[in-house]
Design an enzyme around this catalytic site. Structure first.
Site, PDB file in Angstrom:
ATOM      1  N   ARG A  95       0.835  -1.210   0.000  1.00  0.00           N
ATOM      2  CA  ARG A  95       0.000   0.000   0.000  1.00  0.00           C
ATOM      3  C   ARG A  95       0.864   1.252   0.000  1.00  0.00           C
ATOM      4  O   ARG A  95       0.484   2.282   0.545  1.00  0.00           O
ATOM      5  CB  ARG A  95      -0.903   0.007   1.212  1.00  0.00           C
ATOM      6  CG  ARG A  95      -0.155  -0.122   2.533  1.00  0.00           C
ATOM      7  CD  ARG A  95      -1.029   0.289   3.672  1.00  0.00           C
ATOM      8  NE  ARG A  95      -0.413  -0.023   4.948  1.00  0.00           N
ATOM      9  CZ  ARG A  95      -0.955   0.300   6.103  1.00  0.00           C
ATOM     10  NH1 ARG A  95      -2.104   0.920   6.129  1.00  0.00           N
ATOM     11  NH2 ARG A  95      -0.350  -0.009   7.221  1.00  0.00           N
ATOM     12  N   ASP A 254      11.807  -6.895   7.494  1.00  0.00           N
ATOM     13  CA  ASP A 254      11.417  -5.907   6.477  1.00  0.00           C
ATOM     14  C   ASP A 254      11.203  -4.536   7.102  1.00  0.00           C
ATOM     15  O   ASP A 254      10.994  -3.557   6.391  1.00  0.00           O
ATOM     16  CB  ASP A 254      10.140  -6.358   5.737  1.00  0.00           C
ATOM     17  CG  ASP A 254       9.025  -6.763   6.677  1.00  0.00           C
ATOM     18  OD1 ASP A 254       9.261  -7.643   7.525  1.00  0.00           O
ATOM     19  OD2 ASP A 254       7.926  -6.185   6.591  1.00  0.00           O
ATOM     20  N   ASN A 255      11.257  -4.455   8.418  1.00  0.00           N
ATOM     21  CA  ASN A 255      11.157  -3.165   9.097  1.00  0.00           C
ATOM     22  C   ASN A 255      12.480  -2.788   9.755  1.00  0.00           C
ATOM     23  O   ASN A 255      12.511  -1.964  10.670  1.00  0.00           O
ATOM     24  CB  ASN A 255      10.038  -3.196  10.149  1.00  0.00           C
ATOM     25  CG  ASN A 255       8.660  -3.314   9.519  1.00  0.00           C
ATOM     26  OD1 ASN A 255       8.474  -2.938   8.372  1.00  0.00           O
ATOM     27  ND2 ASN A 255       7.709  -3.842  10.266  1.00  0.00           N
TER      28      ASN A 255
HETATM   29  P1  AMP Z   1       3.991  -3.730   8.111  1.00  0.00           P
HETATM   30  O1  AMP Z   1       3.656  -4.650   9.236  1.00  0.00           O
HETATM   31  O2  AMP Z   1       3.261  -2.415   8.174  1.00  0.00           O
HETATM   32  O3  AMP Z   1       5.443  -3.566   7.922  1.00  0.00           O
HETATM   33  O4  AMP Z   1       3.405  -4.406   6.793  1.00  0.00           O
HETATM   34  C1  AMP Z   1       3.796  -5.674   6.378  1.00  0.00           C
HETATM   35  C2  AMP Z   1       3.457  -5.864   4.919  1.00  0.00           C
HETATM   36  O5  AMP Z   1       2.039  -5.798   4.723  1.00  0.00           O
HETATM   37  C3  AMP Z   1       4.069  -4.824   4.006  1.00  0.00           C
HETATM   38  O6  AMP Z   1       4.466  -5.515   2.857  1.00  0.00           O
HETATM   39  C4  AMP Z   1       2.911  -3.882   3.744  1.00  0.00           C
HETATM   40  O7  AMP Z   1       3.045  -3.208   2.514  1.00  0.00           O
HETATM   41  C5  AMP Z   1       1.715  -4.819   3.737  1.00  0.00           C
HETATM   42  N1  AMP Z   1       0.466  -4.169   4.109  1.00  0.00           N
HETATM   43  C6  AMP Z   1       0.111  -3.688   5.327  1.00  0.00           C
HETATM   44  N2  AMP Z   1      -1.133  -3.172   5.299  1.00  0.00           N
HETATM   45  C7  AMP Z   1      -1.589  -3.299   4.021  1.00  0.00           C
HETATM   46  C8  AMP Z   1      -2.803  -2.962   3.334  1.00  0.00           C
HETATM   47  N3  AMP Z   1      -3.834  -2.355   3.966  1.00  0.00           N
HETATM   48  N4  AMP Z   1      -2.897  -3.251   2.021  1.00  0.00           N
HETATM   49  C9  AMP Z   1      -1.890  -3.851   1.370  1.00  0.00           C
HETATM   50  N5  AMP Z   1      -0.732  -4.219   1.951  1.00  0.00           N
HETATM   51  C10 AMP Z   1      -0.561  -3.945   3.258  1.00  0.00           C
HETATM   52 MG    MG Z   2       6.804  -2.448   7.017  1.00  0.00          MG
END
Ligand code: AMP
Ligand code: MG
Length: 487
Positions: A95, A254-255
């Site tokens: 996103r 990834d973070n």
């Molecule tokens: P995060 O935990 O925020 O680092 O997200 C982990 C993964 O999920 C990353 O690849 C984000 O781009 C994806 N992601 C999180 N929320 C969404 C969403 N609402 N739509 C699409 N991808 C998402």
């Molecule tokens: Mg992330």
């Protein structure tokens, strides 16, 4: 006079051009009724952008990625990552979009990036969107971190899209316009490594060296030097989190950045009661990412980076491992030195104080904090008062008076510097109840509490008259705090 910004902004495309395997050209989704909710004037100025121009309709279009400067190539970045210890081979910007690279007036290169800009080819099951609350949350917490002197991605703007997003209820949607020294992560290297394409891995490492650790290029073994530089930067970063009581909450690979910046303010929180077990994320039931485990997890993530880099370290895997292991092992002493330095500063110890005096003082204080669970932020400000002679505020925070009195006597004997302490111990951090209060109001259309909170947390070492409530712990009826991911 304000000039329409879009034609004047130049966005570089080095990531998209040098690493096409990791870059999917893509466009932001249209916003039915854009409305700028927050714009960071100071950051705009740092970037050489005209804030007034960003407030115009054309500026808002740029902030949403709907009008991109000529020559720019917005891309969704592809990466992999270990999430809570489990490997996902293909994650990426589900996103989010990298709009391109800005060169600031001082010559540094910063990514201009969007979060909540619509589904991309790596969206998996997600809707590609983000709600106003969580994007404002990233804005206020990342700007607080920056004001605390902690390396972090920055928030340039949050723009409501006019489109509702479906969460537990329907919520107003928003896009965060984020700025970072790059979005390269450990997961980017894991992805390149898994493709088994050494040329790609080398291009990625060269790109990372050029952007973040240019001195590594001149080392005898540039890729080992890159790894060592990331180890050092991340040791400093996690020590700075520990010093202010920041719990990241989702330290997946990834973070974890290559730059050493904090990224991804999903389920993070500043702990109030000091506790090694402090954990706030609804999905971290095992406490993997709890406060006291952050250094260990960071080293685990760096081990994943080392694995990904092995083919660049030596053609022979055993020899590559023999090079990587000592570099990885340097994390613990680097972290401990960084943490001890911060604790020395937080307790105002004189610069020349011998290690055999400072070390036990710091370690014993740590044990006291863990036993007494005082409010982390209040405790260190109260300690500043104690350095000035008023020990009562600190004593009130600790049940075991004999223990704190013994420690205070030993500590005051070395002559702690109260003014120096007040320069490193924040009075104001984004406390969870205040963040929630501001986000609830903003979601209902009232931005005043958010604006006031941003002002308070971006001036964390001074308390302006009338702002005392920003220094106080949550009322007891606020209860246990839980944060949520992926919102
Ligand atoms: P995060 O935990 O925020 O680092 O997200 C982990 C993964 O999920 C990353 O690849 C984000 O781009 C994806 N992601 C999180 N929320 C969404 C969403 N609402 N739509 C699409 N991808 C998402
Ligand atoms: Mg992330």
């Amino acid at each position: 006079m304000s000039i329409a910004p879009s034609p004047t902004v130049v966005l570089g495309t080095s990531f998209a051009r040098e690493l096409p395997e990791l870059a999917l050209p893509w466009q932001a989704e249209a916003a039915p009724a854009p409305r700028l909710l927050a714009l960071n004037d100071a950051l705009a100025a740092e970037l050489g952008l005209d804030a007034d121009a960003l407030r115009t309709p054309a500026g808002v279009e740029l902030l949403l990625g709907l009008a991109v400067p000529e020559g720019a190539t917005p891309v969704a970045q592809v990466y992999a990552g270990h999430q809570f210890g489990n490997y996902s081979p293909r994650l990426g910007d589900g996103r989010a979009l990298l709009l391109g690279e800005l060169t600031t007036p001082d010559g540094t290169v910063r990514d201009l990036h969007l979060k909540g800009s619509g589904r991309t080819p790596v969206a998996r099951g997600g809707d590609g969107l983000a709600a106003v609350g969580p994007m404002l949350r990233e804005y206020v917490v990342s700007e607080a971190m920056h004001a605390l002197g902690i390396p972090t991605t920055r928030a340039l703007a949050v723009t409501a899209t006019g489109r509702d997003v479906a969460r537990e209820t329907m919520l107003p949607g928003a896009v965060l316009t984020r700025v970072a020294s790059s979005h390269l992560r450990v997961g980017s290297f894991q992805y390149a490594r898994a493709l088994d394409d050494v040329d790609l891995l080398r291009r990625l490492a060269d790109h990372a060296i050029a952007r973040h650790h240019p001195e590594a290029a001149d080392a005898e073994q540039p890729y080992l030097a890159l790894f060592e530089a990331v180890v050092a930067a991340q040791a400093e970063l996690v020590a700075s989190w520990m010093a202010v009581g920041f719990v990241h909450g989702v330290m997946n690979t990834d973070n974890t950045t290559i730059s050493g910046e904090t990224i991804d303010y999903g389920p993070c929180a500043f702990m109030e009661a000091h506790d090694a077990d402090a954990s706030f994320s609804s999905i971290d039931s095992g406490g993997r990412y709890r406060y006291g485990n952050q250094p260990l997890v960071l080293q685990w993530n760096l081990a994943r980076l080392a694995e990904a880099l092995l083919p660049l370290l030596h053609a022979d895997q055993e020899q590559a491992i023999a090079l990587a292991v000592p570099a990885l092992e340097r994390f613990v002493p680097a972290y401990e030195a960084a943490w001890a330095g911060r604790m020395r500063a937080k307790t105002g110890l004189p610069a020349g104080l011998a290690d055999d005096v400072a070390g036990p003082l710091v370690r014993d204080l740590q044990a006291l904090l863990q036993a007494a669970h005082p409010d982390h932020t209040t405790f260190f400000r109260a300690l500043g008062q104690a350095a000035r002679g008023d020990v009562e505020p600190v004593r009130e925070l600790v049940l075991d008076l004999a223990a704190i009195d013994e420690w205070l006597a030993r500590w005051r004997a070395v002559g702690p510097d109260a003014d120096a302490m007040d320069r490193v111990n924040p009075a104001v951090v984004p406390r969870n109840h205040l963040v929630e209060e501001a986000l609830v109001a903003a979601t209902d259309g009232d931005l005043e509490p958010f604006t006031r909170l941003v002002a308070a947390v971006t001036s964390p070492f001074d308390v302006r008259p009338g702002d005392e409530r920003y220094t106080e712990p949550a009322p007891t009826d606020f209860g246990a705090y839980t944060t949520y991911c992926g919102t």
